[in-house]
Design a protein around this motif. Structure first.
Motif, PDB file in Angstrom:
ATOM      1  N   LEU A  23       0.819  -1.208   0.000  1.00 40.22           N
ATOM      2  CA  LEU A  23       0.000   0.000   0.000  1.00 40.22           C
ATOM      3  C   LEU A  23       0.854   1.260   0.000  1.00 40.22           C
ATOM      4  CD1 LEU A  23      -2.914   1.120   0.208  1.00 40.22           C
ATOM      5  CD2 LEU A  23      -2.663   0.995   2.688  1.00 40.22           C
ATOM      6  N   SER A  24       1.983   1.206   0.689  1.00 38.55           N
ATOM      7  CA  SER A  24       2.833   2.396   0.820  1.00 38.55           C
ATOM      8  C   SER A  24       4.084   2.349  -0.045  1.00 38.55           C
ATOM      9  CB  SER A  24       3.238   2.578   2.285  1.00 38.55           C
ATOM     10  OG  SER A  24       4.105   1.526   2.676  1.00 38.55           O
ATOM     11  N   ASP A  25       4.122   1.432  -1.003  1.00 41.07           N
ATOM     12  CA  ASP A  25       5.313   1.277  -1.851  1.00 41.07           C
ATOM     13  C   ASP A  25       6.581   1.118  -1.023  1.00 41.07           C
ATOM     14  OD1 ASP A  25       3.887   1.400  -4.284  1.00 41.07           O
ATOM     15  OD2 ASP A  25       3.876   3.596  -4.192  1.00 41.07           O
ATOM     16  N   ASP A  26       6.504   0.283   0.003  1.00 41.25           N
ATOM     17  CA  ASP A  26       7.645  -0.027   0.867  1.00 41.25           C
ATOM     18  C   ASP A  26       8.261   1.201   1.532  1.00 41.25           C
ATOM     19  OD1 ASP A  26       7.754  -2.915   0.582  1.00 41.25           O
ATOM     20  OD2 ASP A  26       8.339  -2.542  -1.493  1.00 41.25           O
ATOM     21  N   ALA A  27       7.425   2.146   1.932  1.00 42.39           N
ATOM     22  CA  ALA A  27       7.917   3.372   2.569  1.00 42.39           C
ATOM     23  C   ALA A  27       8.554   3.107   3.937  1.00 42.39           C
ATOM     24  CB  ALA A  27       6.782   4.385   2.720  1.00 42.39           C
ATOM     25  N   ASN A  28       8.152   2.007   4.589  1.00 40.95           N
ATOM     26  CA  ASN A  28       8.692   1.696   5.914  1.00 40.95           C
ATOM     27  C   ASN A  28       9.187   0.259   5.960  1.00 40.95           C
ATOM     28  OD1 ASN A  28       7.950   4.200   7.448  1.00 40.95           O
ATOM     29  ND2 ASN A  28       5.935   3.597   6.711  1.00 40.95           N
ATOM     30  N   SER A  29      10.249   0.064   6.714  1.00 43.87           N
ATOM     31  CA  SER A  29      10.820  -1.276   6.846  1.00 43.87           C
ATOM     32  C   SER A  29       9.897  -2.164   7.679  1.00 43.87           C
ATOM     33  CB  SER A  29      12.189  -1.197   7.526  1.00 43.87           C
ATOM     34  OG  SER A  29      12.021  -0.835   8.894  1.00 43.87           O
ATOM     35  N   ALA A  31      10.776  -3.774  10.276  1.00 38.34           N
ATOM     36  CA  ALA A  31      11.053  -3.501  11.693  1.00 38.34           C
ATOM     37  C   ALA A  31      10.261  -2.287  12.189  1.00 38.34           C
ATOM     38  CB  ALA A  31      12.549  -3.280  11.898  1.00 38.34           C
ATOM     39  N   VAL A  32      10.213  -1.245  11.387  1.00 40.63           N
ATOM     40  CA  VAL A  32       9.451  -0.049  11.761  1.00 40.63           C
ATOM     41  C   VAL A  32       7.969  -0.379  11.869  1.00 40.63           C
ATOM     42  CG1 VAL A  32       8.669   2.216  10.916  1.00 40.63           C
ATOM     43  CG2 VAL A  32      11.102   1.648  10.899  1.00 40.63           C
ATOM     44  N   LEU A  33       7.459  -1.122  10.909  1.00 38.89           N
ATOM     45  CA  LEU A  33       6.042  -1.492  10.939  1.00 38.89           C
ATOM     46  C   LEU A  33       5.725  -2.386  12.135  1.00 38.89           C
ATOM     47  CD1 LEU A  33       5.367  -2.006   7.142  1.00 38.89           C
ATOM     48  CD2 LEU A  33       4.567  -0.135   8.590  1.00 38.89           C
ATOM     49  N   GLN A  34       6.612  -3.292  12.469  1.00 39.79           N
ATOM     50  CA  GLN A  34       6.391  -4.137  13.648  1.00 39.79           C
ATOM     51  C   GLN A  34       6.280  -3.281  14.906  1.00 39.79           C
ATOM     52  OE1 GLN A  34       9.559  -7.042  13.742  1.00 39.79           O
ATOM     53  NE2 GLN A  34       8.572  -8.337  12.201  1.00 39.79           N
ATOM     54  N   ARG A  36       5.493  -0.113  15.189  1.00 47.34           N
ATOM     55  CA  ARG A  36       4.277   0.701  15.167  1.00 47.34           C
ATOM     56  C   ARG A  36       3.028  -0.136  15.417  1.00 47.34           C
ATOM     57  NH1 ARG A  36       5.879   4.678  10.091  1.00 47.34           N
ATOM     58  NH2 ARG A  36       7.495   5.800  11.238  1.00 47.34           N
ATOM     59  N   LEU A  37       2.959  -1.313  14.814  1.00 51.04           N
ATOM     60  CA  LEU A  37       1.788  -2.167  15.006  1.00 51.04           C
ATOM     61  C   LEU A  37       1.649  -2.613  16.459  1.00 51.04           C
ATOM     62  CD1 LEU A  37       1.943  -4.279  11.739  1.00 51.04           C
ATOM     63  CD2 LEU A  37       0.119  -2.700  12.396  1.00 51.04           C
ATOM     64  N   LEU A  38       2.767  -2.917  17.106  1.00 49.90           N
ATOM     65  CA  LEU A  38       2.705  -3.303  18.518  1.00 49.90           C
ATOM     66  C   LEU A  38       2.108  -2.192  19.370  1.00 49.90           C
ATOM     67  CD1 LEU A  38       6.058  -5.252  19.018  1.00 49.90           C
ATOM     68  CD2 LEU A  38       3.729  -6.176  19.003  1.00 49.90           C
ATOM     69  N   GLU A  39       2.399  -0.967  19.026  1.00 47.49           N
ATOM     70  CA  GLU A  39       1.820   0.161  19.755  1.00 47.49           C
ATOM     71  C   GLU A  39       0.357   0.383  19.356  1.00 47.49           C
ATOM     72  OE1 GLU A  39       2.762   4.845  20.656  1.00 47.49           O
ATOM     73  OE2 GLU A  39       4.371   3.568  19.900  1.00 47.49           O
ATOM     74  N   MET A  40       0.072   0.270  18.070  1.00 48.40           N
ATOM     75  CA  MET A  40      -1.290   0.507  17.577  1.00 48.40           C
ATOM     76  C   MET A  40      -2.308  -0.411  18.240  1.00 48.40           C
ATOM     77  SD  MET A  40      -0.328   1.101  13.551  1.00 48.40           S
ATOM     78  CE  MET A  40      -1.947   0.730  12.908  1.00 48.40           C
ATOM     79  N   VAL A  41      -1.972  -1.693  18.415  1.00 44.96           N
ATOM     80  CA  VAL A  41      -2.944  -2.638  18.968  1.00 44.96           C
ATOM     81  C   VAL A  41      -3.292  -2.333  20.418  1.00 44.96           C
ATOM     82  CG1 VAL A  41      -2.407  -4.489  17.331  1.00 44.96           C
ATOM     83  CG2 VAL A  41      -1.212  -4.406  19.541  1.00 44.96           C
ATOM     84  N   THR A  42      -2.590  -1.397  21.035  1.00 46.93           N
ATOM     85  CA  THR A  42      -2.921  -0.971  22.401  1.00 46.93           C
ATOM     86  C   THR A  42      -3.754   0.313  22.409  1.00 46.93           C
ATOM     87  OG1 THR A  42      -0.950   0.415  22.749  1.00 46.93           O
ATOM     88  CG2 THR A  42      -0.739  -1.953  23.231  1.00 46.93           C
ATOM     89  N   GLN A  43      -4.112   0.824  21.224  1.00 46.58           N
ATOM     90  CA  GLN A  43      -4.744   2.145  21.125  1.00 46.58           C
ATOM     91  C   GLN A  43      -6.084   2.142  20.381  1.00 46.58           C
ATOM     92  OE1 GLN A  43      -1.697   4.444  19.176  1.00 46.58           O
ATOM     93  NE2 GLN A  43      -0.476   4.587  21.009  1.00 46.58           N
ATOM     94  N   ASN A  44      -6.990   1.270  20.716  1.00 44.92           N
ATOM     95  CA  ASN A  44      -8.313   1.202  20.086  1.00 44.92           C
ATOM     96  C   ASN A  44      -8.241   0.932  18.584  1.00 44.92           C
ATOM     97  OD1 ASN A  44      -9.773   1.592  22.456  1.00 44.92           O
ATOM     98  ND2 ASN A  44      -9.570   3.801  22.302  1.00 44.92           N
ATOM     99  N   TYR A  45      -7.231   0.208  18.169  1.00 43.78           N
ATOM    100  CA  TYR A  45      -7.042  -0.180  16.773  1.00 43.78           C
ATOM    101  C   TYR A  45      -7.400  -1.653  16.603  1.00 43.78           C
ATOM    102  CZ  TYR A  45      -4.601  -1.717  12.568  1.00 43.78           C
ATOM    103  OH  TYR A  45      -4.294  -2.279  11.350  1.00 43.78           O
ATOM    104  N   GLU A  46      -8.107  -1.941  15.527  1.00 48.89           N
ATOM    105  CA  GLU A  46      -8.390  -3.319  15.125  1.00 48.89           C
ATOM    106  C   GLU A  46      -8.124  -3.422  13.632  1.00 48.89           C
ATOM    107  OE1 GLU A  46     -12.306  -4.705  16.200  1.00 48.89           O
ATOM    108  OE2 GLU A  46     -12.219  -3.695  18.140  1.00 48.89           O
ATOM    109  N   CYS A  47      -7.856  -4.620  13.167  1.00 50.19           N
ATOM    110  CA  CYS A  47      -7.662  -4.823  11.738  1.00 50.19           C
ATOM    111  C   CYS A  47      -8.491  -6.011  11.284  1.00 50.19           C
ATOM    112  CB  CYS A  47      -6.199  -5.048  11.402  1.00 50.19           C
ATOM    113  SG  CYS A  47      -5.884  -5.061   9.617  1.00 50.19           S
ATOM    114  N   ILE A  48      -9.242  -5.800  10.224  1.00 55.05           N
ATOM    115  CA  ILE A  48     -10.046  -6.853   9.627  1.00 55.05           C
ATOM    116  C   ILE A  48      -9.191  -7.578   8.595  1.00 55.05           C
ATOM    117  CG2 ILE A  48     -12.031  -7.355   8.156  1.00 55.05           C
ATOM    118  CD1 ILE A  48     -13.142  -4.645   9.072  1.00 55.05           C
TER     119      ILE A  48
END
Length: 141
Positions: A23-29, A31-34, A36-48
């Protein structure tokens, strides 16, 4: 096209990384996505997860919040369907599922951002009943 939907468990959230990178044309590695996702799942985030024949073919991130101007709402983030499955009406099916799911959680509205130059998405979201209400601004530090 029969598909299944499932909220991806926080412990399995890294399965969405290849979709985010496309989706982002590999804008983030990875490791960076991991991180961020670990933090996101603690902040009212869900993914279908969107599944066809048991295979993950799409994702749609959801942020749940209460806004002063509309009440409880869902913000749709990073909706992505694999290229080989695009153009088959799945986007509309995903959006209908999201609407029903968000309403079941008490949401009164849905909102999202899309890139200014992404004209096909503008048409798609207009057809789903969305209206442009403003501009999204970003300032990086």
């Amino acid at each position: 096209m029969p598909v299944d939907f499932k909220i991806i468990d926080a412990k399995d959230i890294f399965v969405i990384i290849p979709f985010l990178q496309k989706l982002s044309d590999d804008a983030n590695s990875e490791a960076v996505l991991q991180e961020r996702l670990l933090e996101m799942v603690t902040q009212n985030y869900e993914c279908i997860g969107v599944y066809k024949n048991g295979n993950l073919i799409g994702i749609c991130g959801l942020w749940f919040m209460t806004r002063h101007y509309v009440g409880k709402s869902v913000e749709i983030d990073h909706l992505y369907i694999e290229k080989k499955s695009q153009g088959q009406g799945l986007g509309k099916i995903v959006m209908e599922w999201v609407d029903n799911y968000a309403q079941s959680k008490g949401c009164k509205a849905s909102e999202l951002n899309t890139y200014v130059q992404n004209y096909p998405s503008h048409k798609f979201y207009y057809n789903q009943g969305y209206e442009i209400k403003g501009y999204h601004f970003l300032k990086k530090f």
